[in-house]
Write a protein that holds these residues in place. Sequence first.
Motif, PDB file in Angstrom:
ATOM      1  N   VAL A 279      41.466  39.969  36.071  1.00 42.52           N
ATOM      2  CA  VAL A 279      42.236  38.506  36.553  1.00 42.52           C
ATOM      3  C   VAL A 279      43.419  38.723  37.067  1.00 42.52           C
ATOM      4  O   VAL A 279      44.337  39.532  36.595  1.00 42.52           O
ATOM      5  CB  VAL A 279      42.208  37.572  35.379  1.00 42.52           C
ATOM      6  N   VAL A 280      43.737  38.125  38.230  1.00 43.15           N
ATOM      7  CA  VAL A 280      44.989  38.314  38.928  1.00 43.15           C
ATOM      8  C   VAL A 280      45.637  36.811  39.226  1.00 43.15           C
ATOM      9  O   VAL A 280      45.032  35.994  39.477  1.00 43.15           O
ATOM     10  CB  VAL A 280      44.722  38.922  40.371  1.00 43.15           C
ATOM     11  N   CYS A 281      46.629  36.955  38.827  1.00 46.37           N
ATOM     12  CA  CYS A 281      47.616  35.520  38.979  1.00 46.37           C
ATOM     13  C   CYS A 281      48.817  36.191  39.833  1.00 46.37           C
ATOM     14  O   CYS A 281      48.817  37.129  40.388  1.00 46.37           O
ATOM     15  CB  CYS A 281      48.029  34.855  37.705  1.00 46.37           C
ATOM     16  N   ASN A 282      49.869  35.243  39.685  1.00 45.83           N
ATOM     17  CA  ASN A 282      51.100  35.552  40.738  1.00 45.83           C
ATOM     18  C   ASN A 282      51.928  36.792  40.008  1.00 45.83           C
ATOM     19  O   ASN A 282      52.414  37.969  40.864  1.00 45.83           O
ATOM     20  CB  ASN A 282      51.892  34.533  40.863  1.00 45.83           C
ATOM     21  N   GLU A 283      52.113  36.739  38.611  1.00 44.54           N
ATOM     22  CA  GLU A 283      53.203  37.693  38.131  1.00 44.54           C
ATOM     23  C   GLU A 283      52.419  38.519  36.884  1.00 44.54           C
ATOM     24  O   GLU A 283      53.317  39.096  36.250  1.00 44.54           O
ATOM     25  CB  GLU A 283      54.417  37.003  37.904  1.00 44.54           C
ATOM     26  N   GLY A 284      51.363  38.124  36.658  1.00 47.39           N
ATOM     27  CA  GLY A 284      50.717  38.656  35.497  1.00 47.39           C
ATOM     28  C   GLY A 284      50.710  37.965  34.089  1.00 47.39           C
ATOM     29  O   GLY A 284      50.614  38.696  32.963  1.00 47.39           O
ATOM     30  N   TYR A 285      51.073  36.825  34.028  1.00 45.14           N
ATOM     31  CA  TYR A 285      51.095  35.878  32.740  1.00 45.14           C
ATOM     32  C   TYR A 285      50.100  35.036  32.407  1.00 45.14           C
ATOM     33  O   TYR A 285      49.221  35.405  31.401  1.00 45.14           O
ATOM     34  CB  TYR A 285      52.566  35.132  32.768  1.00 45.14           C
TER      35      TYR A 285
END
Length: 130
Positions: free
Chosen positions: A81-87
């Motif tokens: 899973v990928v988001c903007n900054e890894g949170y």
Amino acid sequence: MSAVDEVLAKARAGLSRVAANDVARLPDDHLLVDIRPLHDRVTDGEIPGAVPIERIVLEWRLDPAGDHRIDGFTEDTTVVVVCNEGYASSLAARDLRALGLPKATDLVDGFHGYREAGLPVREGGTPAIT
């Protein structure tokens, strides 16, 4: 430590997180899922091969036994899973593991870390699966 930091640390304790430079070495049958909003994908671009799925429907689209799941993966697939900054991606990966995807994980430092590593990015704007 704040409550959210504690929740995040617990979520990450069970993950084998993927570094940006390791994306190219993922198994052939992996599924890279981009949960970032469309405006971020349009502005910043996308990781080639990533499937955009809105976070609000992620569990329904990736439930291995669900009626609304997308094609192309099984409970044995490595899902990153990928988001903007890894949170947010760490929390999403935790939730996917609870659904029966034991190889679900996320991308360390998210899309921004991937891009900063100089890895390939394509123009964004792919409509998300809703």
